[in-house]
Design an enzyme around this catalytic site. Structure first.
Site, PDB file in Angstrom:
ATOM      1  N   ARG A 225      -0.545   8.748   8.448  1.00 41.12           N
ATOM      2  CA  ARG A 225      -0.033   7.801   9.224  1.00 41.12           C
ATOM      3  C   ARG A 225       1.399   8.042   9.869  1.00 41.12           C
ATOM      4  NH1 ARG A 225      -4.301   5.580   9.379  1.00 41.12           N
ATOM      5  NH2 ARG A 225      -4.956   3.546   8.763  1.00 41.12           N
ATOM      6  N   HIS A 273      -4.046   9.163  17.314  1.00 43.26           N
ATOM      7  CA  HIS A 273      -4.934   8.800  16.314  1.00 43.26           C
ATOM      8  C   HIS A 273      -6.237   8.782  16.567  1.00 43.26           C
ATOM      9  CE1 HIS A 273      -4.236   5.650  12.764  1.00 43.26           C
ATOM     10  NE2 HIS A 273      -5.375   6.173  13.029  1.00 43.26           N
TER      11      HIS A 273
HETATM   12  N1  LIG Z   1      -5.907   9.558  11.692  1.00 44.03           N
HETATM   13  C1  LIG Z   1      -7.192   9.160  11.206  1.00 44.03           C
HETATM   14  O1  LIG Z   1      -7.959   8.971  12.061  1.00 44.03           O
HETATM   15  C2  LIG Z   1      -7.294   8.622   9.771  1.00 44.03           C
HETATM   16  C3  LIG Z   1      -6.419   8.728   8.948  1.00 44.03           C
HETATM   17  N2  LIG Z   1      -6.717   8.027   7.684  1.00 44.03           N
HETATM   18  C4  LIG Z   1      -5.543   7.733   6.530  1.00 44.03           C
HETATM   19  O2  LIG Z   1      -6.047   8.703   5.625  1.00 44.03           O
HETATM   20  C5  LIG Z   1      -5.420   8.314   4.364  1.00 44.03           C
HETATM   21  C6  LIG Z   1      -6.215   8.757   3.078  1.00 44.03           C
HETATM   22  O3  LIG Z   1      -7.596   8.233   2.892  1.00 44.03           O
HETATM   23  P1  LIG Z   1      -8.556   8.485   1.605  1.00 44.03           P
HETATM   24  O4  LIG Z   1      -8.502   9.935   1.422  1.00 44.03           O
HETATM   25  O5  LIG Z   1      -9.797   7.785   1.898  1.00 44.03           O
HETATM   26  O6  LIG Z   1      -7.683   7.802   0.636  1.00 44.03           O
HETATM   27  P2  LIG Z   1      -7.677   7.883  -1.101  1.00 44.03           P
HETATM   28  O7  LIG Z   1      -7.314   6.649  -1.228  1.00 44.03           O
HETATM   29  O8  LIG Z   1      -9.209   8.275  -1.215  1.00 44.03           O
HETATM   30  O9  LIG Z   1      -6.813   8.848  -1.333  1.00 44.03           O
HETATM   31  C7  LIG Z   1      -5.663   8.831  -1.349  1.00 44.03           C
HETATM   32  C8  LIG Z   1      -5.006   9.987  -2.133  1.00 44.03           C
HETATM   33  O10 LIG Z   1      -3.598  10.085  -1.993  1.00 44.03           O
HETATM   34  C9  LIG Z   1      -2.822  10.013  -3.324  1.00 44.03           C
HETATM   35  N3  LIG Z   1      -1.807   9.339  -3.437  1.00 44.03           N
HETATM   36  C10 LIG Z   1      -1.593   8.076  -3.152  1.00 44.03           C
HETATM   37  N4  LIG Z   1      -0.109   7.596  -3.038  1.00 44.03           N
HETATM   38  C11 LIG Z   1       0.257   8.702  -3.810  1.00 44.03           C
HETATM   39  C12 LIG Z   1       1.677   8.906  -4.263  1.00 44.03           C
HETATM   40  N5  LIG Z   1       2.658   8.225  -4.144  1.00 44.03           N
HETATM   41  N6  LIG Z   1       2.084  10.124  -4.698  1.00 44.03           N
HETATM   42  C13 LIG Z   1       1.104  11.315  -4.682  1.00 44.03           C
HETATM   43  N7  LIG Z   1      -0.174  11.162  -4.444  1.00 44.03           N
HETATM   44  C14 LIG Z   1      -0.454   9.760  -3.695  1.00 44.03           C
HETATM   45  C15 LIG Z   1      -4.032   9.684  -4.136  1.00 44.03           C
HETATM   46  O11 LIG Z   1      -3.911   9.812  -5.606  1.00 44.03           O
HETATM   47  P3  LIG Z   1      -4.584   9.587  -6.443  1.00 44.03           P
HETATM   48  O12 LIG Z   1      -5.975  10.611  -6.588  1.00 44.03           O
HETATM   49  O13 LIG Z   1      -3.988   9.721  -7.934  1.00 44.03           O
HETATM   50  O14 LIG Z   1      -5.174   7.989  -6.617  1.00 44.03           O
HETATM   51  C16 LIG Z   1      -5.446  10.042  -3.564  1.00 44.03           C
HETATM   52  O15 LIG Z   1      -5.667  11.339  -4.139  1.00 44.03           O
HETATM   53  C17 LIG Z   1      -5.968   6.738   4.775  1.00 44.03           C
HETATM   54  O16 LIG Z   1      -5.080   5.881   3.881  1.00 44.03           O
HETATM   55  C18 LIG Z   1      -5.462   6.679   5.975  1.00 44.03           C
HETATM   56  O17 LIG Z   1      -4.219   6.258   6.206  1.00 44.03           O
HETATM   57  C19 LIG Z   1      -7.996   7.671   7.337  1.00 44.03           C
HETATM   58  C20 LIG Z   1      -9.165   7.996   8.176  1.00 44.03           C
HETATM   59  C21 LIG Z   1      -8.849   8.309   9.592  1.00 44.03           C
HETATM   60  O1  LIG Z   2      -9.807   4.895   8.744  1.00 38.90           O
HETATM   61  C1  LIG Z   2      -8.504   4.953   9.126  1.00 38.90           C
HETATM   62  O2  LIG Z   2      -7.631   4.672   8.322  1.00 38.90           O
HETATM   63  C2  LIG Z   2      -8.181   5.188  10.512  1.00 38.90           C
HETATM   64  O3  LIG Z   2      -6.958   5.367  10.628  1.00 38.90           O
HETATM   65  C3  LIG Z   2      -8.983   5.481  11.600  1.00 38.90           C
HETATM   66  O4  LIG Z   2      -8.646   5.818  12.663  1.00 38.90           O
END
Ligand SMILES: NC(=O)C1=CN([C@@H]2O[C@H](COP(=O)(O)OP(=O)(O)OC[C@H]3O[C@@H](n4cnc5c(N)ncnc54)[C@H](OP(=O)(O)O)[C@@H]3O)[C@@H](O)[C@H]2O)C=CC1
Ligand SMILES: O=C(O)C(=O)CO
Length: 310
Positions: A225, A273
């Site tokens: 983000r 994005h």
């Molecule tokens: N640009 C794009 O096109 C897209 C962007 N995204 C972004 O990717 C993000 C991640 O997605 P996803 O992998 O599914 O999310 P998940 O919830 O599966 O994973 C999040 C990870 O971040 C870690 N985390 C969260 N808070 C903290 C913190 N304070 N300190 C350290 N680690 C932290 C979590 O730790 P823990 O394992 O301990 O819970 C976990 O390992 C989404 O929230 C979205 O914003 C997603 C899809 C598309």
């Molecule tokens: O899945 C998400 O969170 C995205 O940002 C997709 O664009």
């Protein structure tokens, strides 16, 4: 009972068709044509939807994010009290992100910025070829997306480190957690890849302190983000040469204003994005499953933890 869809006008019909393909008996309403508020049992929404508006539906028992991220749902005033929120965990979404990460890690690893510059100047000059084993990658966020990207990078021979909130083990990945863990990982990373959710704890996490902890001439990739990066700190690190390049898919605000220096920065690779875009047909089965579960009072899947904010 009906399901309310709210997203960009041009994708609304795709979502409707995808949900009906899984369960033709669903009644779908397209926002703002919600009909009688008491009919709405589930709302499947994307970033522009006003959370206050969702308080109009007295029988709402499920909110689903049309993406993996849920930061848009937690903007004040947040989801209506007592209504559970689910997000997408989808193989196509995960694969799209891993492709974006590989594309940009390889772009920087293979010195593509330098070769493009040479091409523009008609310079025929071979640069030293680095090995993947010498390029350490640190992934911020080892969740669905981060762990998959880690596995793909490992398969190419990159040494991969990963950082999460709680201690975690991922095969072949050196893991770190907690605030100290991030700086320890950054100090050894040639490239940092941000795949974190945006929460109060992670807002502004790509700042001068983190970038300063990295080795000189490193690379930063952010497809999580825009709120994760402090734009001025990132530009300063690029301009000083401390960072050799950045691949950025996300910004604050979006769309990125035309006068943003990121558009024309020679060390910035920019996508709008679009690192990974939800494909409704791929995501629909889990959304319908959750609608059925909510109706029947069964445990929901891909639930968001309100306390953690993701
Ligand atoms: N640009 C794009 O096109 C897209 C962007 N995204 C972004 O990717 C993000 C991640 O997605 P996803 O992998 O599914 O999310 P998940 O919830 O599966 O994973 C999040 C990870 O971040 C870690 N985390 C969260 N808070 C903290 C913190 N304070 N300190 C350290 N680690 C932290 C979590 O730790 P823990 O394992 O301990 O819970 C976990 O390992 C989404 O929230 C979205 O914003 C997603 C899809 C598309
Ligand atoms: O899945 C998400 O969170 C995205 O940002 C997709 O664009």
């Amino acid at each position: 009972m009906a399901v309310l869809l709210s997203t960009k006008a041009h994708t609304m019909e795709d979502w409707k068709a995808a949900l009906l393909a899984v369960d033709p008996s669903l009644e779908i309403r397209l926002f703002p044509e919600a009909g009688a508020p008491e009919d709405i049992e589930a709302a499947v929404v994307w970033t522009a939807h006003d959370m206050m508006e969702l308080r109009r539906y007295p029988n709402l028992r499920l909110i689903v994010s049309m993406g993996a991220g849920v930061d848009h749902l937690f903007r004040p005033p947040g989801p209506p009290p007592g209504v559970p929120v689910a997000r997408l965990v989808d193989t196509r979404l995960t694969q799209g992100m891993t492709e974006w990460v590989l594309l940009n890690v390889l772009r920087f690893h293979r010195q593509d910025l330098e070769y493009r510059d040479q091409q523009a100047r008609r310079v025929w000059h071979e640069l030293p070829a680095p090995e993947t084993s010498a390029r350490h990658i640190g992934i911020m966020g080892l969740g669905e997306l981060g762990s998959d990207a880690a596995r793909a990078l490992r398969a190419l021979g990159f040494p991969v480190m990963g950082w999460s909130r709680r201690p975690k083990q991922v095969e072949g990945v050196e893991t770190f957690h907690g605030p100290d863990g991030l700086l320890a990982m950054a100090a050894r990373a040639d490239m940092l890849v941000c795949l974190l959710p945006l929460t109060p704890q992670t807002r502004g996490i790509i700042n001068a302190r983190l970038l300063g902890a990295m080795k000189p001439c490193g690379y930063l990739l952010n497809a999580a983000r825009g709120g994760h990066q402090v734009a001025a700190d990132l530009l300063a690190a690029l301009d000083s040469g401390h960072l050799a390049g950045a691949a950025l898919d996300v910004f604050e605000p979006e769309p990125l204003p035309p006068d943003s220096p990121f558009w024309s920065h020679p060390k910035v690779i920019l996508t709008p994005h679009a690192a990974s875009i939800t494909i409704p047909a791929s995501a629909a089965p889990q959304v319908v499953e959750n609608i059925h579960r909510a109706r029947e009072g069964r445990p929901l899947i891909n639930l968001v933890d309100f306390a953690a904010g993701y």
